[in-house]
Design a protein around this motif. Structure first.
Motif, PDB file in Angstrom:
ATOM      1  N   ASP A  33       0.821  -1.214   0.000  1.00 25.88           N
ATOM      2  CA  ASP A  33       0.000   0.000   0.000  1.00 25.88           C
ATOM      3  C   ASP A  33       0.858   1.269   0.000  1.00 25.88           C
ATOM      4  O   ASP A  33       0.613   2.218   0.753  1.00 25.88           O
ATOM      5  N   HIS A  34       1.855   1.264  -0.867  1.00 24.66           N
ATOM      6  CA  HIS A  34       2.721   2.423  -1.085  1.00 24.66           C
ATOM      7  C   HIS A  34       2.955   2.556  -2.584  1.00 24.66           C
ATOM      8  O   HIS A  34       2.983   1.549  -3.307  1.00 24.66           O
ATOM      9  N   TYR A  35       3.166   3.775  -3.054  1.00 24.80           N
ATOM     10  CA  TYR A  35       3.447   4.029  -4.456  1.00 24.80           C
ATOM     11  C   TYR A  35       4.952   4.132  -4.658  1.00 24.80           C
ATOM     12  O   TYR A  35       5.586   5.099  -4.211  1.00 24.80           O
ATOM     13  N   LEU A  36       5.553   3.104  -5.302  1.00 22.96           N
ATOM     14  CA  LEU A  36       6.985   3.100  -5.610  1.00 22.96           C
ATOM     15  C   LEU A  36       7.788   3.674  -4.440  1.00 22.96           C
ATOM     16  O   LEU A  36       8.478   4.690  -4.564  1.00 22.96           O
ATOM     17  N   PRO A  37       7.730   3.020  -3.280  1.00 22.57           N
ATOM     18  CA  PRO A  37       8.271   3.625  -2.057  1.00 22.57           C
ATOM     19  C   PRO A  37       9.773   3.844  -2.070  1.00 22.57           C
ATOM     20  O   PRO A  37      10.278   4.676  -1.318  1.00 22.57           O
ATOM     21  N   THR A  76       1.235  -4.928  -6.580  1.00 19.76           N
ATOM     22  CA  THR A  76       1.357  -6.339  -6.194  1.00 19.76           C
ATOM     23  C   THR A  76       2.794  -6.772  -5.977  1.00 19.76           C
ATOM     24  O   THR A  76       3.125  -7.943  -6.160  1.00 19.76           O
ATOM     25  N   GLY A  77       3.632  -5.868  -5.533  1.00 17.40           N
ATOM     26  CA  GLY A  77       5.004  -6.194  -5.193  1.00 17.40           C
ATOM     27  C   GLY A  77       5.860  -4.955  -5.181  1.00 17.40           C
ATOM     28  O   GLY A  77       5.382  -3.839  -5.435  1.00 17.40           O
ATOM     29  N   VAL A  78       7.134  -5.147  -4.887  1.00 13.85           N
ATOM     30  CA  VAL A  78       8.068  -4.025  -4.847  1.00 13.85           C
ATOM     31  C   VAL A  78       9.484  -4.577  -5.005  1.00 13.85           C
ATOM     32  O   VAL A  78       9.769  -5.715  -4.627  1.00 13.85           O
ATOM     33  N   PHE A  79      10.353  -3.768  -5.600  1.00 16.72           N
ATOM     34  CA  PHE A  79      11.763  -4.128  -5.707  1.00 16.72           C
ATOM     35  C   PHE A  79      12.595  -2.858  -5.733  1.00 16.72           C
ATOM     36  O   PHE A  79      12.238  -1.871  -6.389  1.00 16.72           O
ATOM     37  N   SER A  80      13.723  -2.883  -5.006  1.00 17.59           N
ATOM     38  CA  SER A  80      14.717  -1.813  -5.157  1.00 17.59           C
ATOM     39  C   SER A  80      16.092  -2.365  -4.821  1.00 17.59           C
ATOM     40  O   SER A  80      16.232  -3.374  -4.116  1.00 17.59           O
ATOM     41  N   GLY A  81      17.098  -1.650  -5.313  1.00 17.78           N
ATOM     42  CA  GLY A  81      18.456  -1.871  -4.874  1.00 17.78           C
ATOM     43  C   GLY A  81      18.688  -1.141  -3.567  1.00 17.78           C
ATOM     44  O   GLY A  81      17.759  -0.602  -2.954  1.00 17.78           O
TER      45      GLY A  81
END
Length: 271
Positions: free
Chosen positions: A34-38, A82-87
């Motif tokens: 429930d965050h936009y491109l956090p 439906t998911g998230v990814f970052s370095g």
């Protein structure tokens, strides 16, 4: 409705791999972030404002909601994905690198692949906002967790012009930094009041992409991303904050979502 006018293929007979009708009082953490491109901003700026009522998930833009990023202001957004990814913090790696002028990760976000099909079908039932300056959108965006080139997007809809007899939306494919794709987004007119419940569908696979509204094809393209995609559903308030006479919250509803992974060729055929 659109240039095609043909009916969408029927959904698969088997149960969806992903489904939510928002009938429980809390948003499922097993299905949604429930965050936009956090990763590109701070948690207080990326956090969605929402509640769940008798109609489903109500996305809100509140009067005190901050801009998503100071650099992108004026822009406020409430989004579920439906998911998230970052370095790591300070790196350039992360899902949906929306600008090329030195964007870096500010909040390292552990990889979560809650639902990220590389081919499939998704149906999103929504009621768009009629509030001033608002846009409701649904996108399938490359996760980029395997490669930063996996950045393409299927834009299911961007709705910011709602009428009683017809509504306008933009849909298509966006290449972003994926050189294997060509950006092809156009406006379509759908003969319905988009502020009332209606369903958009995307079907994509090796043969291409089709996008439909209320069971009718509105876009048909020979290209599609060929890597995992997150689903994002967003309510934006674009431009300067509305004058004091405008009431808040500004809202839109998501009534239900169903998704199937890696469909057989007849279902995904957009040729």
């Amino acid at each position: 409705m659109g240039a095609d006018g043909l009916r969408l293929p029927e959904p698969p007979a088997h149960e969806p791999a992903f489904e939510d009708d928002f009938t429980v009082p809390r948003l499922s953490k097993e299905r949604w972030v429930d965050h936009y491109l956090p990763h590109w901003t701070s948690p207080e700026r990326s956090r969605a404002r929402y509640d769940i009522d008798d109609s489903g998930l109500r996305l809100r833009i509140d009067a005190d909601q901050p801009d998503w990023r100071e650099e992108d202001a004026p822009l406020r957004v409430s989004n579920v994905q439906t998911g998230v990814f970052s370095g790591p913090a300070g790196s350039l790696r992360g899902t949906h690198r929306h600008r090329s002028d030195g964007l870096v990760v500010r909040t390292e976000t552990p990889e979560r692949l809650l639902w990220a099909p590389a081919a499939g079908r998704v149906e999103v039932t929504v009621s768009a906002s009629v509030d001033e300056g608002c846009m409701l959108a649904a996108w399938l965006v490359g996760t980029e967790h395997l490669s930063e080139g996996d950045s393409g997007e299927i834009c299911m809809f961007e709705i910011d012009a709602v009428g009683e007899g017809e509504s306008h939306a933009r849909c298509g494919v966006k290449a972003h930094s994926d050189g294997r794709l060509t950006t092809d987004v156009t406006e379509v007119v759908v003969p319905l009041d988009a502020s009332q419940p209606h369903t958009w569908t995307a079907v994509w696979g090796p043969s291409g992409t089709i996008i439909g509204c209320e069971g009718v094809i509105v876009r048909r393209m020979a290209q599609s991303p060929r890597y995992p995609l997150f689903l994002m559903i967003d309510l934006f308030e674009l431009g300067p904050r509305s004058h004091s006479g405008t009431s808040y919250p500004k809202t839109a509803h998501v009534h239900g979502v169903r998704g199937w992974d890696a469909l057989d060729r007849p279902e995904a055929d957009a040729s």
